[in-house]
Write a protein that holds these residues in place. Structure first.
Motif, PDB file in Angstrom:
ATOM      1  N   ILE A  38       0.870  -1.175   0.000  1.00 53.10           N
ATOM      2  CA  ILE A  38       0.000   0.000   0.000  1.00 53.10           C
ATOM      3  C   ILE A  38       0.904   1.220   0.000  1.00 53.10           C
ATOM      4  O   ILE A  38       1.787   1.341   0.842  1.00 53.10           O
ATOM      5  CB  ILE A  38      -0.903   0.003   1.229  1.00 53.10           C
ATOM      6  N   HIS A  41      -3.433   5.843   1.203  1.00 52.58           N
ATOM      7  CA  HIS A  41      -4.777   5.496   1.646  1.00 52.58           C
ATOM      8  C   HIS A  41      -5.445   6.740   2.191  1.00 52.58           C
ATOM      9  O   HIS A  41      -4.783   7.660   2.682  1.00 52.58           O
ATOM     10  CB  HIS A  41      -4.743   4.393   2.707  1.00 52.58           C
ATOM     11  N   ARG A  42      -6.769   6.758   2.066  1.00 51.01           N
ATOM     12  CA  ARG A  42      -7.544   7.861   2.630  1.00 51.01           C
ATOM     13  C   ARG A  42      -9.001   7.443   2.741  1.00 51.01           C
ATOM     14  O   ARG A  42      -9.448   6.550   2.019  1.00 51.01           O
ATOM     15  CB  ARG A  42      -7.421   9.132   1.809  1.00 51.01           C
ATOM     16  N   ALA A  54     -13.242   4.307   1.378  1.00 53.60           N
ATOM     17  CA  ALA A  54     -11.783   4.379   1.501  1.00 53.60           C
ATOM     18  C   ALA A  54     -11.183   4.135   0.129  1.00 53.60           C
ATOM     19  O   ALA A  54     -11.638   3.255  -0.602  1.00 53.60           O
ATOM     20  CB  ALA A  54     -11.275   3.341   2.491  1.00 53.60           C
ATOM     21  N   ARG A  55     -10.177   4.923  -0.220  1.00 53.65           N
ATOM     22  CA  ARG A  55      -9.437   4.728  -1.468  1.00 53.65           C
ATOM     23  C   ARG A  55      -8.029   4.282  -1.093  1.00 53.65           C
ATOM     24  O   ARG A  55      -7.329   4.968  -0.357  1.00 53.65           O
ATOM     25  CB  ARG A  55      -9.382   6.001  -2.297  1.00 53.65           C
ATOM     26  N   ILE A  56      -7.641   3.128  -1.611  1.00 51.10           N
ATOM     27  CA  ILE A  56      -6.341   2.535  -1.312  1.00 51.10           C
ATOM     28  C   ILE A  56      -5.575   2.387  -2.621  1.00 51.10           C
ATOM     29  O   ILE A  56      -6.119   1.900  -3.609  1.00 51.10           O
ATOM     30  CB  ILE A  56      -6.481   1.130  -0.675  1.00 51.10           C
ATOM     31  N   SER A  74      -5.511   1.814  -7.926  1.00 52.99           N
ATOM     32  CA  SER A  74      -6.349   2.369  -6.861  1.00 52.99           C
ATOM     33  C   SER A  74      -7.676   1.626  -6.821  1.00 52.99           C
ATOM     34  O   SER A  74      -8.242   1.297  -7.868  1.00 52.99           O
ATOM     35  CB  SER A  74      -6.625   3.851  -7.101  1.00 52.99           C
ATOM     36  N   LEU A 125      -6.786  -4.035   6.436  1.00 51.28           N
ATOM     37  CA  LEU A 125      -6.737  -4.453   5.038  1.00 51.28           C
ATOM     38  C   LEU A 125      -6.077  -5.823   5.003  1.00 51.28           C
ATOM     39  O   LEU A 125      -4.900  -5.948   5.322  1.00 51.28           O
ATOM     40  CB  LEU A 125      -5.959  -3.445   4.207  1.00 51.28           C
ATOM     41  N   ALA A 134     -11.421  -5.037   3.085  1.00 49.98           N
ATOM     42  CA  ALA A 134     -11.262  -3.904   3.997  1.00 49.98           C
ATOM     43  C   ALA A 134     -12.326  -3.982   5.092  1.00 49.98           C
ATOM     44  O   ALA A 134     -13.509  -4.155   4.802  1.00 49.98           O
ATOM     45  CB  ALA A 134     -11.392  -2.588   3.239  1.00 49.98           C
ATOM     46  N   TRP A 148      -4.117   2.231  10.242  1.00 49.12           N
ATOM     47  CA  TRP A 148      -4.244   1.429   9.020  1.00 49.12           C
ATOM     48  C   TRP A 148      -3.368   0.193   9.180  1.00 49.12           C
ATOM     49  O   TRP A 148      -2.146   0.297   9.231  1.00 49.12           O
ATOM     50  CB  TRP A 148      -3.804   2.242   7.803  1.00 49.12           C
ATOM     51  N   GLN A 150      -2.252  -3.456   7.676  1.00 55.87           N
ATOM     52  CA  GLN A 150      -2.248  -4.339   6.513  1.00 55.87           C
ATOM     53  C   GLN A 150      -1.716  -5.705   6.922  1.00 55.87           C
ATOM     54  O   GLN A 150      -0.672  -5.805   7.560  1.00 55.87           O
ATOM     55  CB  GLN A 150      -1.376  -3.775   5.400  1.00 55.87           C
TER      56      GLN A 150
END
Length: 174
Positions: A38, A41-42, A54-56, A74, A125, A134, A148, A150
């Motif tokens: 990753i 992220h936001r 969420a956009r990863i 993305s 994630l 997610a 966050w 992962q």
């Protein structure tokens, strides 16, 4: 992988015992690089659907070379059931006991357009051979550590070192 999910479930259950907690798994899944990482992220308000998302962004940069140049992908993950209070600029989810728990809020300031996870929220994630799930969790009390998280289902050196020494090198909460 199963161990990571079990640990996350135990932590969520123990948090539920101390205070109300919510867990929302996005119905959206992504297929990306099995050994990628990753890179950004936001969370944001999807205005068309009026829901938290969420956009990863993932990249193959850890193993990119002249034969396999860096690639970026993305993906968006929606979290249905999260309510937005426009007057307070805060996102809430309802716990199993009916209590509203804050999961995110807009940044401070009049022109602020970004959304931050609430102090009691974390985003998990989970990558299983490149398939990403997610899950957003939140409690009504502040939580420490990274927001966050992962988890990969592969036996890379990075994952083995994190499993062995991760607690000795805690990350900043921001």
């Amino acid at each position: 992988m199963r161990l990571a999910i079990l640990l996350a479930a135990i932590l969520t259950a123990s948090a539920s015992a101390m205070a109300d907690a919510v867990r929302i798994t996005s119905p959206d899944h992504a297929q990306t690089f099995a050994y990628g990482e990753i890179i950004s992220h936001r969370v944001y308000l999807d205005r068309t659907a009026s829901e938290l998302a969420a956009r990863i962004m993932f990249s193959n940069s850890p193993y990119a070379d002249s034969n396999d140049p860096p690639t970026y992908e993305s993906f968006d993950f929606r979290f249905p059931g999260v309510q937005f209070d426009s007057a307070r600029r805060v996102f809430f989810a309802r716990s199993g006991h009916g209590e509203l728990i804050q999961v995110a809020q807009f940044g401070k300031g009049l022109g602020c357009g970004w959304v931050d996870l609430a102090p009691g929220a974390k985003m998990y994630l989970v990558k299983d051979s490149g398939r990403v799930t997610a899950t957003l969790t939140a409690t009504n009390y502040p939580r420490t550590g990274t927001r966050w998280v992962q988890t990969d289902n592969n036996f890379s050196l990075q994952n083995i070192l994190i499993a062995l020494f991760g607690e000795f090198f805690p990350e900043s909460e921001n």
